[in-house]
Design an enzyme around this catalytic site. Sequence first.
Site, PDB file in Angstrom:
ATOM      1  N   ALA A   1      -8.776  47.507   0.760  1.00  0.00           N
ATOM      2  CA  ALA A   1      -9.134  48.795   0.168  1.00  0.00           C
ATOM      3  C   ALA A   1     -10.265  49.452   0.955  1.00  0.00           C
ATOM      4  O   ALA A   1     -11.149  48.775   1.456  1.00  0.00           O
ATOM      5  CB  ALA A   1      -9.577  48.571  -1.273  1.00  0.00           C
TER       6      ALA A   1
ATOM      7  N   TRP B   1     -23.997  40.912  -0.255  1.00  0.00           N
ATOM      8  CA  TRP B   1     -25.017  41.899   0.147  1.00  0.00           C
ATOM      9  C   TRP B   1     -24.398  43.148   0.757  1.00  0.00           C
ATOM     10  O   TRP B   1     -24.842  44.270   0.543  1.00  0.00           O
ATOM     11  CB  TRP B   1     -26.061  41.264   1.065  1.00  0.00           C
ATOM     12  CG  TRP B   1     -27.198  42.208   1.307  1.00  0.00           C
ATOM     13  CD1 TRP B   1     -27.645  42.650   2.511  1.00  0.00           C
ATOM     14  CD2 TRP B   1     -28.032  42.841   0.306  1.00  0.00           C
ATOM     15  NE1 TRP B   1     -28.693  43.531   2.330  1.00  0.00           N
ATOM     16  CE2 TRP B   1     -28.940  43.664   0.984  1.00  0.00           C
ATOM     17  CE3 TRP B   1     -28.073  42.796  -1.094  1.00  0.00           C
ATOM     18  CZ2 TRP B   1     -29.904  44.433   0.326  1.00  0.00           C
ATOM     19  CZ3 TRP B   1     -29.030  43.573  -1.758  1.00  0.00           C
ATOM     20  CH2 TRP B   1     -29.927  44.372  -1.049  1.00  0.00           C
ATOM     21  N   ASN B   2     -23.322  42.949   1.545  1.00  0.00           N
ATOM     22  CA  ASN B   2     -22.602  44.087   2.121  1.00  0.00           C
ATOM     23  C   ASN B   2     -22.139  45.052   1.015  1.00  0.00           C
ATOM     24  O   ASN B   2     -22.406  46.252   1.057  1.00  0.00           O
ATOM     25  CB  ASN B   2     -21.430  43.495   2.922  1.00  0.00           C
ATOM     26  CG  ASN B   2     -20.466  44.511   3.495  1.00  0.00           C
ATOM     27  OD1 ASN B   2     -20.856  45.340   4.295  1.00  0.00           O
ATOM     28  ND2 ASN B   2     -19.210  44.440   3.090  1.00  0.00           N
ATOM     29  N   SER B   3     -21.483  44.523   0.016  1.00  0.00           N
ATOM     30  CA  SER B   3     -21.004  45.364  -1.089  1.00  0.00           C
ATOM     31  C   SER B   3     -22.162  45.949  -1.886  1.00  0.00           C
ATOM     32  O   SER B   3     -22.113  47.108  -2.298  1.00  0.00           O
ATOM     33  CB  SER B   3     -20.115  44.549  -2.035  1.00  0.00           C
ATOM     34  OG  SER B   3     -18.901  44.213  -1.413  1.00  0.00           O
TER      35      SER B   3
ATOM     36  N   HIS C   1     -20.640  39.245   7.373  1.00  0.00           N
ATOM     37  CA  HIS C   1     -21.564  39.139   8.497  1.00  0.00           C
ATOM     38  C   HIS C   1     -21.051  39.936   9.694  1.00  0.00           C
ATOM     39  O   HIS C   1     -21.797  40.674  10.338  1.00  0.00           O
ATOM     40  CB  HIS C   1     -21.733  37.670   8.902  1.00  0.00           C
ATOM     41  CG  HIS C   1     -22.314  36.806   7.819  1.00  0.00           C
ATOM     42  ND1 HIS C   1     -23.521  36.165   7.954  1.00  0.00           N
ATOM     43  CD2 HIS C   1     -21.860  36.488   6.588  1.00  0.00           C
ATOM     44  CE1 HIS C   1     -23.776  35.472   6.859  1.00  0.00           C
ATOM     45  NE2 HIS C   1     -22.779  35.651   6.008  1.00  0.00           N
TER      46      HIS C   1
ATOM     47  N   ASP D   1     -25.642  33.927  -1.815  1.00  0.00           N
ATOM     48  CA  ASP D   1     -26.813  34.714  -2.207  1.00  0.00           C
ATOM     49  C   ASP D   1     -26.499  35.668  -3.357  1.00  0.00           C
ATOM     50  O   ASP D   1     -27.361  36.429  -3.786  1.00  0.00           O
ATOM     51  CB  ASP D   1     -27.316  35.517  -1.000  1.00  0.00           C
ATOM     52  CG  ASP D   1     -26.237  36.441  -0.440  1.00  0.00           C
ATOM     53  OD1 ASP D   1     -25.049  36.054  -0.445  1.00  0.00           O
ATOM     54  OD2 ASP D   1     -26.573  37.555  -0.005  1.00  0.00           O
ATOM     55  N   GLN D   2     -25.271  35.631  -3.869  1.00  0.00           N
ATOM     56  CA  GLN D   2     -24.860  36.630  -4.855  1.00  0.00           C
ATOM     57  C   GLN D   2     -25.637  36.571  -6.171  1.00  0.00           C
ATOM     58  O   GLN D   2     -25.993  37.628  -6.711  1.00  0.00           O
ATOM     59  CB  GLN D   2     -23.354  36.521  -5.089  1.00  0.00           C
ATOM     60  CG  GLN D   2     -22.553  36.793  -3.807  1.00  0.00           C
ATOM     61  CD  GLN D   2     -21.195  36.118  -3.794  1.00  0.00           C
ATOM     62  OE1 GLN D   2     -20.694  35.723  -4.827  1.00  0.00           O
ATOM     63  NE2 GLN D   2     -20.605  35.979  -2.614  1.00  0.00           N
TER      64      GLN D   2
ATOM     65  N   GLU E   1     -23.615  48.834  -0.039  1.00  0.00           N
ATOM     66  CA  GLU E   1     -22.698  49.980  -0.060  1.00  0.00           C
ATOM     67  C   GLU E   1     -22.779  50.699  -1.409  1.00  0.00           C
ATOM     68  O   GLU E   1     -22.792  51.921  -1.473  1.00  0.00           O
ATOM     69  CB  GLU E   1     -21.268  49.513   0.220  1.00  0.00           C
ATOM     70  CG  GLU E   1     -21.087  49.066   1.656  1.00  0.00           C
ATOM     71  CD  GLU E   1     -19.667  48.659   2.009  1.00  0.00           C
ATOM     72  OE1 GLU E   1     -19.392  48.527   3.193  1.00  0.00           O
ATOM     73  OE2 GLU E   1     -18.840  48.475   1.099  1.00  0.00           O
TER      74      GLU E   1
ATOM     75  N   ASP F   1     -27.222  36.212  14.244  1.00  0.00           N
ATOM     76  CA  ASP F   1     -27.174  35.893  12.824  1.00  0.00           C
ATOM     77  C   ASP F   1     -28.010  34.630  12.608  1.00  0.00           C
ATOM     78  O   ASP F   1     -27.989  33.718  13.434  1.00  0.00           O
ATOM     79  CB  ASP F   1     -25.724  35.652  12.408  1.00  0.00           C
ATOM     80  CG  ASP F   1     -25.551  35.663  10.893  1.00  0.00           C
ATOM     81  OD1 ASP F   1     -24.930  36.601  10.386  1.00  0.00           O
ATOM     82  OD2 ASP F   1     -26.044  34.729  10.225  1.00  0.00           O
TER      83      ASP F   1
HETATM   84  C1  LIG Z   1     -18.110  45.596   3.716  1.00  0.00           C
HETATM   85  O1  LIG Z   1     -18.060  46.892   4.230  1.00  0.00           O
HETATM   86  C2  LIG Z   1     -16.854  47.373   4.774  1.00  0.00           C
HETATM   87  C3  LIG Z   1     -16.956  48.815   5.136  1.00  0.00           C
HETATM   88  O2  LIG Z   1     -18.134  49.172   5.673  1.00  0.00           O
HETATM   89  C4  LIG Z   1     -15.730  47.232   3.821  1.00  0.00           C
HETATM   90  O3  LIG Z   1     -14.542  47.586   4.484  1.00  0.00           O
HETATM   91  C5  LIG Z   1     -15.671  45.853   3.290  1.00  0.00           C
HETATM   92  O4  LIG Z   1     -14.733  45.834   2.261  1.00  0.00           O
HETATM   93  C6  LIG Z   1     -16.985  45.366   2.752  1.00  0.00           C
HETATM   94  N1  LIG Z   1     -16.939  44.011   2.344  1.00  0.00           N
HETATM   95  C7  LIG Z   1     -16.894  42.969   3.155  1.00  0.00           C
HETATM   96  C8  LIG Z   1     -17.016  41.654   2.502  1.00  0.00           C
HETATM   97  O5  LIG Z   1     -16.799  43.080   4.360  1.00  0.00           O
HETATM   98  C1  LIG Z   2     -31.692  32.881  15.867  1.00  0.00           C
HETATM   99  O1  LIG Z   2     -31.943  32.840  14.458  1.00  0.00           O
HETATM  100  C2  LIG Z   2     -32.862  31.894  13.986  1.00  0.00           C
HETATM  101  C3  LIG Z   2     -32.990  32.067  12.518  1.00  0.00           C
HETATM  102  O2  LIG Z   2     -32.116  31.197  11.941  1.00  0.00           O
HETATM  103  C4  LIG Z   2     -34.174  31.985  14.673  1.00  0.00           C
HETATM  104  O3  LIG Z   2     -35.064  31.006  14.192  1.00  0.00           O
HETATM  105  C5  LIG Z   2     -33.948  31.821  16.134  1.00  0.00           C
HETATM  106  O4  LIG Z   2     -35.152  31.882  16.809  1.00  0.00           O
HETATM  107  C6  LIG Z   2     -32.976  32.885  16.636  1.00  0.00           C
HETATM  108  N1  LIG Z   2     -32.855  32.850  18.089  1.00  0.00           N
HETATM  109  C7  LIG Z   2     -32.759  31.753  18.859  1.00  0.00           C
HETATM  110  C8  LIG Z   2     -32.751  31.990  20.319  1.00  0.00           C
HETATM  111  O5  LIG Z   2     -32.647  30.641  18.426  1.00  0.00           O
END
Ligand SMILES: *[C@@H]1O[C@H](CO)[C@@H](O)[C@H](O)[C@H]1NC(C)=O
Ligand SMILES: *[C@@H]1O[C@H](CO)[C@@H](O)[C@H](O)[C@H]1NC(C)=O
Length: 476
Positions: free
Chosen positions: A352, A372-374, A33, A393-394, A377, A140
């Site tokens: 890595a 999702w990040n991986s 995140h 979510d995997q 990528e 988030d």
């Molecule tokens: C997500 O992306 C970054 C690079 O953009 C990487 O270094 C990292 O290993 C990835 N995974 C996570 C879980 O952050």
């Molecule tokens: C933050 O994220 C949630 C989604 O979980 C959204 O419902 C919310 O309106 C967002 N912002 C605020 C100010 O709560």
Amino acid sequence: MANHQHRQSGRGINGLHQTDVVVVMVPFPAQGHLNQLLHLSHLISAYNVPVHYVSTAIHNRQAMLRFHGWDHPNSVSNNIQFHDLTIPSFLSPHPNPNAPNKFPSHLQPLFNASLHLRDPVATLLRELSSNARRVIVINDSLMAYVVQDVVSIPNAESYAFHAISAFGCFLFYWRNRLGNPSEENAKIPKDINPSLEGCFTAEFWDFIASQRQFQKRCSGRLYDTCRIIEGTFMDLIEKMERDKKQWAIGPFNPVRMPEEKSSTGRHKCLEWLDKQAPNSVIYVSFGTTTAMEDEQIKELANGLERSEQKFIWVLRDADIGDVFNGEVKKPEIPKGFEERVEDRGMVVRDWAPQLEILSHPSTGGFMSHCGWNSSMESITMGVPIAAWPMASDQPTNAVLITKVLKVGIIVKDWSRRDQIVMSTTIENAVKMLMASKEGDEIRNRAVDLGGAVRGSMDKGGVSRMELDSFVAHITR
Ligand SMILES: *[C@@H]1O[C@H](CO)[C@@H](O)[C@H](O)[C@H]1NC(C)=O
Ligand SMILES: *[C@@H]1O[C@H](CO)[C@@H](O)[C@H](O)[C@H]1NC(C)=O
Ligand SMILES: *[C@@H]1O[C@H](CO)[C@@H](O)[C@H](O)[C@H]1NC(C)=O
């Protein structure tokens, strides 16, 4: 593509100079995140919109340290200001590799403690709002409690960031809010709707549920995805939630790696990759949140060895809540393994450079937990995936990758999630992906998709245009 180079001249991509609108990023303090929202900060600040990135000192430092892939990592800080907010100290236990549920429950004390960001965030927002024309909060979706005070600030508006795939979000909304809408129902075959059992702990479900009452109206939702990958699901989400703007503005990660200027400071695995044939190496890494049991590590080692394929295997223990404190445990590799595979495999025990590995021409496959990040990528770099989902979510991402996009194969079957994956299964999957006609077809699809996705971030590409329009909207 030179979007990040534009920053050097001090002008945004469209020559915008918007100092009167500021963006405040409120990430959830877990690596996948933190990383995605730091990349998004980079993308937005390239339009000359100042970004304030808000977390604890530990997590700001973690995000920065592990951030890579852009040309000028140091220039990031020019337009991005990090705010180290204080929360009470929290326990930072080690994961239990033998826990049947692979959700990182050892991070729950940190997740709980993150709720204490509410007051310092509110104070910061009030301060910023008195000087800016408009404050844009990108929170988030797991930080709804923390940003609840946004609604009391007249010149602030919020956008929810969903750190998962649009497909995952769609299934989530669909299960939760919409009962059984026949039209959408018809579009989701049962086998692409994996069981949520085992994905989270009861405690984490409570954590999500406890924030529901704070989910106030937001002005829109942001996804780290691209319509080329998930247009169908973006359309379905838009149909379900007509009153909200939905923005698919990914990939957030850079789509092309900066030119190699010198080999100093390059990770040794990249030097090793340079010497291998194109598409000959499978990269094996399971992200930052799970620890593997010893028995599973043994099976994986045997499977990789017997596949006779080249590999880079990242073997680290999961992150703990505070990655700068406490001893780092090193999972054991079976005795003699590294010597036996010396000429065709490499085990990496530290952090890595994942994007560089994935974009390297010698890398032809990625055995991944499908975070999702991986996943993004790998899709971006055109690398097919051998899917080994663990939690969260995997399993859903694994379905998207193997059944919907058809750019990967399953190694760990979610319906047998309680069982160890045996070395023969691993051996066969690796051979199939790396050394078979079927594997080549999957790779060709992944390569085509990757090319299209990278193009989507070029000028005039779908994601770039959507990002342009998001920035135009918040700076209106
Ligand atoms: C997500 O992306 C970054 C690079 O953009 C990487 O270094 C990292 O290993 C990835 N995974 C996570 C879980 O952050
Ligand atoms: C933050 O994220 C949630 C989604 O979980 C959204 O419902 C919310 O309106 C967002 N912002 C605020 C100010 O709560
Ligand atoms: C997290 O908070 C919930 C709700 O207050 C509590 O029930 C739970 O025990 C806490 N968990 C940890 C690990 O601190």
